[in-house]
Design a protein around this motif. Structure first.
Motif, PDB file in Angstrom:
ATOM      1  N   VAL A  24      27.353  39.880  45.930  1.00  0.00           N
ATOM      2  CA  VAL A  24      28.067  40.828  45.993  1.00  0.00           C
ATOM      3  C   VAL A  24      29.342  40.758  44.924  1.00  0.00           C
ATOM      4  O   VAL A  24      29.610  41.742  44.137  1.00  0.00           O
ATOM      5  CB  VAL A  24      28.911  41.108  47.487  1.00  0.00           C
ATOM      6  CG1 VAL A  24      30.071  42.019  47.400  1.00  0.00           C
ATOM      7  CG2 VAL A  24      27.889  41.695  48.475  1.00  0.00           C
ATOM      8  N   ALA A  25      29.774  39.517  44.829  1.00  0.00           N
ATOM      9  CA  ALA A  25      30.623  39.125  43.629  1.00  0.00           C
ATOM     10  C   ALA A  25      30.105  39.676  42.294  1.00  0.00           C
ATOM     11  O   ALA A  25      30.568  40.281  41.465  1.00  0.00           O
ATOM     12  CB  ALA A  25      31.133  37.881  43.506  1.00  0.00           C
ATOM     13  N   ALA A  32      28.354  47.248  38.770  1.00  0.00           N
ATOM     14  CA  ALA A  32      27.307  48.115  39.720  1.00  0.00           C
ATOM     15  C   ALA A  32      27.755  48.821  40.863  1.00  0.00           C
ATOM     16  O   ALA A  32      27.328  49.448  41.422  1.00  0.00           O
ATOM     17  CB  ALA A  32      25.909  46.999  40.365  1.00  0.00           C
ATOM     18  N   VAL A  33      28.934  48.257  41.322  1.00  0.00           N
ATOM     19  CA  VAL A  33      29.620  48.954  42.039  1.00  0.00           C
ATOM     20  C   VAL A  33      31.097  49.099  41.589  1.00  0.00           C
ATOM     21  O   VAL A  33      31.985  48.100  41.222  1.00  0.00           O
ATOM     22  CB  VAL A  33      29.930  47.935  43.466  1.00  0.00           C
ATOM     23  CG1 VAL A  33      30.920  48.623  44.611  1.00  0.00           C
ATOM     24  CG2 VAL A  33      28.619  47.640  44.139  1.00  0.00           C
ATOM     25  N   LEU A  47      38.662  41.378  44.062  1.00  0.00           N
ATOM     26  CA  LEU A  47      37.784  42.364  43.260  1.00  0.00           C
ATOM     27  C   LEU A  47      37.091  43.156  44.454  1.00  0.00           C
ATOM     28  O   LEU A  47      36.727  44.287  44.081  1.00  0.00           O
ATOM     29  CB  LEU A  47      36.587  41.874  42.028  1.00  0.00           C
ATOM     30  CG  LEU A  47      37.564  41.161  40.982  1.00  0.00           C
ATOM     31  CD1 LEU A  47      36.603  40.651  40.006  1.00  0.00           C
ATOM     32  CD2 LEU A  47      38.262  42.397  40.110  1.00  0.00           C
ATOM     33  N   ILE A  48      36.691  42.501  45.358  1.00  0.00           N
ATOM     34  CA  ILE A  48      35.474  43.127  46.143  1.00  0.00           C
ATOM     35  C   ILE A  48      36.119  44.122  47.238  1.00  0.00           C
ATOM     36  O   ILE A  48      37.182  43.431  47.787  1.00  0.00           O
ATOM     37  CB  ILE A  48      34.644  41.882  46.904  1.00  0.00           C
ATOM     38  CG1 ILE A  48      33.980  41.038  45.973  1.00  0.00           C
ATOM     39  CG2 ILE A  48      33.775  42.748  48.017  1.00  0.00           C
ATOM     40  CD1 ILE A  48      33.175  39.950  46.469  1.00  0.00           C
ATOM     41  N   MET A  53      31.965  44.960  51.282  1.00  0.00           N
ATOM     42  CA  MET A  53      31.203  43.475  51.771  1.00  0.00           C
ATOM     43  C   MET A  53      30.842  43.757  53.019  1.00  0.00           C
ATOM     44  O   MET A  53      29.862  43.143  53.275  1.00  0.00           O
ATOM     45  CB  MET A  53      32.572  42.716  51.326  1.00  0.00           C
ATOM     46  CG  MET A  53      32.156  41.303  51.821  1.00  0.00           C
ATOM     47  SD  MET A  53      31.132  40.450  50.523  1.00  0.00           S
ATOM     48  CE  MET A  53      30.171  39.721  51.581  1.00  0.00           C
ATOM     49  N   ARG A  54      31.540  44.338  53.991  1.00  0.00           N
ATOM     50  CA  ARG A  54      31.174  44.666  55.470  1.00  0.00           C
ATOM     51  C   ARG A  54      29.741  45.150  55.426  1.00  0.00           C
ATOM     52  O   ARG A  54      28.773  44.798  56.077  1.00  0.00           O
ATOM     53  CB  ARG A  54      32.255  45.249  55.978  1.00  0.00           C
ATOM     54  CG  ARG A  54      31.831  45.295  57.584  1.00  0.00           C
ATOM     55  CD  ARG A  54      33.017  46.264  58.326  1.00  0.00           C
ATOM     56  NE  ARG A  54      32.681  46.547  59.759  1.00  0.00           N
ATOM     57  CZ  ARG A  54      33.321  45.568  60.591  1.00  0.00           C
ATOM     58  NH1 ARG A  54      34.120  44.520  60.254  1.00  0.00           N
ATOM     59  NH2 ARG A  54      32.922  45.711  61.858  1.00  0.00           N
ATOM     60  N   ASN A  55      29.469  46.219  54.645  1.00  0.00           N
ATOM     61  CA  ASN A  55      28.406  46.948  54.487  1.00  0.00           C
ATOM     62  C   ASN A  55      27.108  46.039  54.104  1.00  0.00           C
ATOM     63  O   ASN A  55      26.204  46.325  54.718  1.00  0.00           O
ATOM     64  CB  ASN A  55      28.350  48.060  53.645  1.00  0.00           C
ATOM     65  CG  ASN A  55      29.112  49.214  54.446  1.00  0.00           C
ATOM     66  OD1 ASN A  55      29.534  49.472  55.614  1.00  0.00           O
ATOM     67  ND2 ASN A  55      29.817  50.150  53.359  1.00  0.00           N
TER      68      ASN A  55
END
Length: 69
Positions: A24-25, A32-33, A47-48, A53-55
């Motif tokens: 995710v990082a 991408a996000v 940043l996240i 992150m939970r999803n």
């Protein structure tokens, strides 16, 4: 003020949770996000997006249990 306890586990263990966090990082760093951050030094937590992150954790099979204490 209600306090809560959050338990995060994954059937494949802690190392898998770490791998999801790294993925995710990287996803965030390459843009991408959301918007790709400018060059610099960042802490992943700055940043996240928490909901993203939970999803991703849930998509990976992680189990999140929240209880009020």
């Amino acid at each position: 003020d209600t306090k809560r306890k959050v338990q995060l586990t994954h059937p494949l263990g802690q190392s898998y949770l770490t791998a999801v966090g790294v993925a995710v990082a990287i996803e965030t760093l390459v843009g991408a996000v959301g918007v790709q951050p400018k060059n610099g030094i960042y802490l992943p937590s700055s940043l996240i997006d928490a909901d993203h992150m939970r999803n991703r954790l849930i998509q990976s099979g992680a189990v999140i249990i929240e209880t009020s204490i």
